[in-house]
Scaffold this motif. Structure first.
Motif, PDB file in Angstrom:
ATOM      1  N   GLU A  34       0.836  -1.198   0.000  1.00  0.00           N
ATOM      2  CA  GLU A  34       0.000   0.000   0.000  1.00  0.00           C
ATOM      3  C   GLU A  34       0.872   1.250   0.000  1.00  0.00           C
ATOM      4  O   GLU A  34       0.597   2.227  -0.702  1.00  0.00           O
ATOM      5  N   THR A  38       0.927   4.023  -3.022  1.00  0.00           N
ATOM      6  CA  THR A  38       0.609   5.425  -2.742  1.00  0.00           C
ATOM      7  C   THR A  38       1.737   6.342  -3.191  1.00  0.00           C
ATOM      8  O   THR A  38       1.504   7.404  -3.772  1.00  0.00           O
ATOM      9  N   GLN A  41       1.597   6.958  -6.884  1.00  0.00           N
ATOM     10  CA  GLN A  41       0.470   7.758  -7.368  1.00  0.00           C
ATOM     11  C   GLN A  41       0.612   9.244  -7.072  1.00  0.00           C
ATOM     12  O   GLN A  41      -0.070  10.066  -7.686  1.00  0.00           O
ATOM     13  N   GLU A 132      -8.063   7.385   5.344  1.00  0.00           N
ATOM     14  CA  GLU A 132      -7.258   7.411   4.120  1.00  0.00           C
ATOM     15  C   GLU A 132      -6.593   8.770   3.933  1.00  0.00           C
ATOM     16  O   GLU A 132      -5.461   8.855   3.466  1.00  0.00           O
ATOM     17  N   THR A 136      -2.566   8.991   3.647  1.00  0.00           N
ATOM     18  CA  THR A 136      -1.966   9.550   2.435  1.00  0.00           C
ATOM     19  C   THR A 136      -1.147  10.796   2.755  1.00  0.00           C
ATOM     20  O   THR A 136      -0.049  10.980   2.212  1.00  0.00           O
ATOM     21  N   ASP A 140       2.855  11.230   1.987  1.00  0.00           N
ATOM     22  CA  ASP A 140       3.293  12.348   1.163  1.00  0.00           C
ATOM     23  C   ASP A 140       4.238  13.260   1.943  1.00  0.00           C
ATOM     24  O   ASP A 140       5.287  13.682   1.436  1.00  0.00           O
ATOM     25  N   THR A 174     -12.897   9.083  -3.010  1.00  0.00           N
ATOM     26  CA  THR A 174     -12.880   7.955  -2.091  1.00  0.00           C
ATOM     27  C   THR A 174     -14.197   7.195  -2.120  1.00  0.00           C
ATOM     28  O   THR A 174     -14.222   5.959  -2.118  1.00  0.00           O
ATOM     29  N   ASP A 227      -9.019   5.103  -7.351  1.00  0.00           N
ATOM     30  CA  ASP A 227      -7.993   5.045  -6.309  1.00  0.00           C
ATOM     31  C   ASP A 227      -6.911   6.096  -6.556  1.00  0.00           C
ATOM     32  O   ASP A 227      -6.424   6.743  -5.629  1.00  0.00           O
ATOM     33  N   THR A 228      -6.523   6.268  -7.817  1.00  0.00           N
ATOM     34  CA  THR A 228      -5.495   7.253  -8.156  1.00  0.00           C
ATOM     35  C   THR A 228      -5.974   8.676  -7.880  1.00  0.00           C
ATOM     36  O   THR A 228      -5.242   9.500  -7.319  1.00  0.00           O
ATOM     37  N   THR A 231      -5.993   9.264  -4.119  1.00  0.00           N
ATOM     38  CA  THR A 231      -4.657   9.479  -3.563  1.00  0.00           C
ATOM     39  C   THR A 231      -4.163  10.893  -3.827  1.00  0.00           C
ATOM     40  O   THR A 231      -3.646  11.567  -2.933  1.00  0.00           O
ATOM     41  N   ARG A 264      -0.777  -2.164  -6.646  1.00  0.00           N
ATOM     42  CA  ARG A 264      -2.030  -2.451  -5.947  1.00  0.00           C
ATOM     43  C   ARG A 264      -2.433  -3.908  -6.142  1.00  0.00           C
ATOM     44  O   ARG A 264      -2.956  -4.549  -5.226  1.00  0.00           O
TER      45      ARG A 264
END
Length: 298
Positions: A34, A38, A41, A132, A136, A140, A174, A227-228, A231, A264
């Protein structure tokens, strides 16, 4: 379908506990994938190569930042996965039971998918989006400013700087992802399971794992764009869903929406198997116990 073939309804408390335990186990065991997905992305610096092989991302992160970096944001995801899958399994079973034919107890594939979609929306609202967002933002932030010291610290800063809405950045992406992912994952798993049971194929640990893995692959291929977007819109820098879509198109065109697919898949093949195998095992243990308690109370 005869009465003998009808499946007993899963008690709500069993769905809640088995889903929560399964979500926590799955998230803990598959988190490095995961993390790698992430990272792939998120925005990349021009001219800086970004490996797409999940093992290369994991190895590079380990060499440059150490083992702890691979689990940055893991706590937030585990807590979120416990809540997400507890809500998801509970709402899916509740909705699925209401969709069943009252006379035969049968559930069509379309209703299976619709029940999964509905459960995904519920999970997104009550559990997935906030956790999430924190996960994320931590991943980041770890590659740049390093402002967040922990998940709790990240939550406090997000609330201070952006208010409660900050925890729901990327809600649209999401929710689209959760609605579609839960529809495909829960729906396809149950469709495969029902198909096998109708033909007398025994449902054991191996069958649960294989069915869960197949459901994970189907889910990933069909829901990766959501999902992209999710993120990108939940990065440490505030970004709206529309801005996330524009940045993905700018960075990689249409193909950019499927960035991180291999990573993924590396996770969902295992996570799907782990999730449903664990949930089925816990459910088998708890159901007789709950039934005994209900009989005593009655």
């Amino acid at each position: 379908m005869s009465e003998k073939q009808q499946k007993p309804k899963v008690p709500v408390v069993v769905s809640l506990i088995s889903g929560g335990i399964a979500g926590g186990v799955e998230a803990s065991l598959t988190y490095p994938f995961e993390f790698a997905k992430t990272r792939a992305q998120l925005r990349h610096e021009p001219g800086v190569p970004s490996p797409r092989n999940p093992f290369a991302v994991v190895l590079k992160t380990y060499q440059n930042e150490g083992l702890r970096a691979l689990y940055k944001g893991c706590g937030a995801l585990v807590v979120g996965s416990i809540a997400k899958d507890a809500v998801r399994f509970m709402s899916f079973d509740a909705i699925k039971n209401s969709f069943k034919d009252h006379e035969t107890g049968a559930l069509t594939p379309a209703r299976n998918m619709l029940a999964g979609m509905s459960a995904g929306v519920v999970a997104s609202i009550f559990a997935v989006t906030p956790t999430e967002r924190v996960k994320t933002a931590l991943i980041d932030d770890a590659r740049g400013a390093k402002r967040y010291h922990s998940a709790g610290h990240a939550v406090r800063l997000i609330l201070r700087e952006d208010g409660p809405v900050g925890l729901y950045r990327g809600f649209a992406g999401t929710t689209l992802k959760q609605a579609s992912a839960t529809s495909f994952r829960m729906g396809s798993y149950n469709i495969i399971k029902d198909f096998q049971e109708a033909r007398g194929i025994p449902q054991n640990t191996v069958a649960n794992f294989v069915n869960g893995s197949i459901a994970g692959v189907i889910t990933t291929l069909f829901t990766q764009p959501f999902d992209t977007v999710k993120t990108r819109s939940q990065a440490s820098t505030v970004t709206t869903t529309a801005e996330a879509v524009k940045s993905i198109l700018k960075d990689g065109g249409i193909a950019g929406f499927w960035r991180g697919t291999i990573m993924r898949l590396g996770r969902t093949v295992f996570s799907g198997g782990i999730l449903f195998t664990t949930a089925e095992a816990v459910s088998k243990i708890l159901t007789p116990m709950v039934g005994t308690v209900e009989d005593i109370q009655a």
